[in-house]
Design a protein around this motif. Sequence first.
Motif, PDB file in Angstrom:
ATOM      1  N   UNK A  80      30.229  -0.535  93.208  1.00  0.00           N
ATOM      2  CA  UNK A  80      30.536  -1.957  93.374  1.00  0.00           C
ATOM      3  C   UNK A  80      31.428  -2.474  92.251  1.00  0.00           C
ATOM      4  N   UNK A  81      31.353  -1.827  91.087  1.00  0.00           N
ATOM      5  CA  UNK A  81      32.228  -2.206  89.968  1.00  0.00           C
ATOM      6  C   UNK A  81      33.577  -1.498  90.040  1.00  0.00           C
ATOM      7  N   UNK A  82      33.777  -0.663  91.082  1.00  0.00           N
ATOM      8  CA  UNK A  82      35.056   0.036  91.248  1.00  0.00           C
ATOM      9  C   UNK A  82      35.250   1.181  90.280  1.00  0.00           C
ATOM     10  N   UNK A 109      34.679  10.643 102.467  1.00  0.00           N
ATOM     11  CA  UNK A 109      36.043  11.113 102.191  1.00  0.00           C
ATOM     12  C   UNK A 109      36.855  10.040 101.467  1.00  0.00           C
ATOM     13  N   UNK A 110      36.156   9.139 100.781  1.00  0.00           N
ATOM     14  CA  UNK A 110      36.843   7.999 100.142  1.00  0.00           C
ATOM     15  C   UNK A 110      37.740   8.414  98.979  1.00  0.00           C
ATOM     16  N   UNK A 111      37.406   9.537  98.335  1.00  0.00           N
ATOM     17  CA  UNK A 111      38.157   9.931  97.142  1.00  0.00           C
ATOM     18  C   UNK A 111      37.778   9.139  95.908  1.00  0.00           C
ATOM     19  N   UNK A 133      38.107  17.431  86.253  1.00  0.00           N
ATOM     20  CA  UNK A 133      39.062  17.228  87.350  1.00  0.00           C
ATOM     21  C   UNK A 133      39.315  15.751  87.589  1.00  0.00           C
ATOM     22  N   UNK A 134      38.273  14.938  87.513  1.00  0.00           N
ATOM     23  CA  UNK A 134      38.460  13.484  87.685  1.00  0.00           C
ATOM     24  C   UNK A 134      39.274  12.919  86.530  1.00  0.00           C
ATOM     25  N   UNK A 135      38.979  13.392  85.317  1.00  0.00           N
ATOM     26  CA  UNK A 135      39.714  12.879  84.149  1.00  0.00           C
ATOM     27  C   UNK A 135      41.194  13.241  84.222  1.00  0.00           C
ATOM     28  N   UNK A 136      41.495  14.421  84.738  1.00  0.00           N
ATOM     29  CA  UNK A 136      42.895  14.843  84.841  1.00  0.00           C
ATOM     30  C   UNK A 136      43.686  14.004  85.838  1.00  0.00           C
ATOM     31  N   UNK A 140      40.992   4.738  94.421  1.00  0.00           N
ATOM     32  CA  UNK A 140      40.088   4.948  95.551  1.00  0.00           C
ATOM     33  C   UNK A 140      38.732   4.272  95.313  1.00  0.00           C
ATOM     34  N   UNK A 141      38.267   4.299  94.056  1.00  0.00           N
ATOM     35  CA  UNK A 141      36.991   3.663  93.727  1.00  0.00           C
ATOM     36  C   UNK A 141      37.076   2.151  93.904  1.00  0.00           C
TER      37      UNK A 141
END
Length: 828
Positions: A751-753, A770-772, A791-794, A802-803
């Motif tokens: 909810x905070x993105x 599948x939101x990413x 991987x997320x940090x990269x 997406x968030x």
Amino acid sequence: MTSKLAGRRIACFFPWKPFEPTGAWCRFQCLWRFLLDQGCEVTLCLLADGADAQLKNVAVSFPKNFNLVGAVWNFGQKLATGAHRRELKGLTQAEIGLLLMYEKTLYTENAEFSQWLHERVSDHDLMICEYPMMLPVLADCCRKAGKPLIATSYDALFELHGTTPFGRDTLRRKEIEALSLADEVVFCTETERKLFESFKIRGHVVPNTGDARSVTPGKHEEFKASVTASLALKTPHFVLFVGSDHGPNREAVAEIKQFARQIPEVSFVIAGTCCPKSTEGNVIALGSVEPGILDSLYRGASTVIVPLLRGTGMSLKTFEAFNYAKALISTPVGARGFTVESGKELLLVEKPTDFPAAIRQLLSDATLRERLGLNARAYAEKLDYRNQFSPYADIIERLLATSPAPAITKTAPPGLLLVDNNLSDHIGHHYNYALSLRDHCRAAGFGFSALVKQKAAADILSELDGVPLFRQGLHEDAAQNPYPAEWGHMRGMYDFLASNDRFARELEEGLQSRARSGEVIFLPNATPRQILGVALLLNKNPIYRLLRFVLMLRYSVNSGVGPINARKAFFDKETAEHYLFSFDKLAGVSADCVRLVTDSQELAKEYATLARRPVEVMPIPHTANEDAGAAVAGVPTKNKSKLRVVFLGDARDEKGFELLPALARACAQEPWLSKVELVFHAYISSHYHLKMGTVIEELSGVKARNLSLVKSSLSAAAYRHLLATADLVLLPYDSITYRSRTSGPFVEAICAGKPVVAPAQSWMSIQLGTSGAGKTFSSGNVGDFVAAVLAVLQNHATYATAAQELGCKYREYHNPENFVRQLVGAGS
């Protein structure tokens, strides 16, 4: 409350067994609910056996050592062996019993009853007496105290019960004399008002109705199929008759058994004490049934029949059929008092032998059934007690016109009473959850208060309008368990029963001091240690059924055990059995009184098999405010050139806390040392998680300038700050434990993105879809977890976008406003 009756104290006397699904009780219930709606303080004075109880605006009072039916029996035995024996000769048992109820001596010879009656009259502004039998003794008491008295005449009792000439004449005289003692009389039909007016008893008409809002018609086919299967019916339709153990109802049952033989292609289901449980051909009598079963029968019935041959007053069963939008077939007696037309709201037949043809007509014409049902429902809505009972308010206002108006204390509007026997401090989500509910209840115009743990901090009590009440927390065992540890099952059963007994007693204490009828009593973490206690309370004294309990089911009976990297699925059989036992004891409580809710579709499916009643899925209100809040002590100011990775909440094994040291070591090396800062909440909230202390020590041993550990619980503002400054939220949880269970930090992050890292094959991964908006990893696999984080940090910018998109969609449903609206607004 703007009513002129606000604050007036009204005592309502009822002679029969209370809280039973009889027509008399249903009308009486409409009366005192109407008075409560007007702001009155009501005491139900019940001439039966029971325990006194109270809420803030309604109480139940029973006389000690007095039961009207038992008193009549004892009094009759004395008369039968005394000088009055000759006078009673030739009278029926029903005539004798009713005549004796008018005798003052029946009541006054019991000193405890006399004292009870005097206290009730002295403590109230006005009395209402249902049925005339008690009027002679009650009128004397009211006259001495200078208090007004209203009588409700349900039937012309002398016509209904007088079967011998002498008995009928004597009952008529007694009934007229008794009604003449009241200051005002209310009749149920115009016919009876005119009848008694001929005896110089004037009065008003308030018809027998009910609560039209309590039923939303529909789901006929679904419930027809369910009832057909459960009763093993062999016919495509079933017809319903409902009745209590009352002479005209028993006679109607005899007629049904006769004409049912002429229509073997239809099943006839009889519900209520008018007929013992039995099966005779195509007639199935169920005996007394619970409210939920009766609801199913009404919904599933193809038509409802009322083949009454005699009776006075109005039949509540007729209103109930109208309220369920059912096509009804009735004799004129069954429809007495209702302004209806045959062919419009129902079908009228003159005699029982006409029922088979009328039933066949309805069952062959679905359009006619639907039209009759819709018209009947529209008529029922006009008859709702809130509309029809207003003459009582006018009468009471007139009788109390010269009485000083009560001093009205301003009270909070009806709303929510939070029950959380774990809430005592700021640790975990309990406090933030309660704070959010408080704010959004008040914003929506609802009242809010809380029943919390006995040792709750003073600031929590002040902020939540809380009452320190519960000695035992949600996961704490009974302190004095007498069974040795090796008696495992018995020890667990003792804790289960003792915890519920204590919870029920403490909850009752809190309800009596804080709850008003109609308010929502919300248990946000309901477990078998509370659910059985609620069932015990509701069965012990049904007055608490005036409240609306909402039990939030949040814990799965399926969990993971073992080290985080080798978790195994575990089905908690003992807890599942406790759930089954607890839900079974709620079976007789209506869904209006107890709602079972949860916050995930997966949990709803799991609990549906245990509860055997609907389990609603609610929004999740774990939405933190968007502002950054206060700075967190011990956490460096956010470095805008670095990505902040956070872990929120206490350290637990099922939260995968053991995976964090490996990530800390990986990020202590370049290039991550200069690009990332790690802020991990690292504290232990319960003795159940003490083994996480070694993991906290391991984290403390990681010498990295980009790692900060927050080793205590946070205030709500500080928690919001930590979340708001996060760029990535870690949820390294065990997927088995969280297969269907929800996560507050996950919802807050989305909810905070904020992008998240969460376990695959969990409720969280289902939400991500599948939101990413995040990346999943193999639960318990430390290497896979670290790789997912890196991987997320990269590629953080893509995940962050997406968030934000998922957060916008998520907040449309998962927000405190929507939660409070569904929680408190439903049925209010």
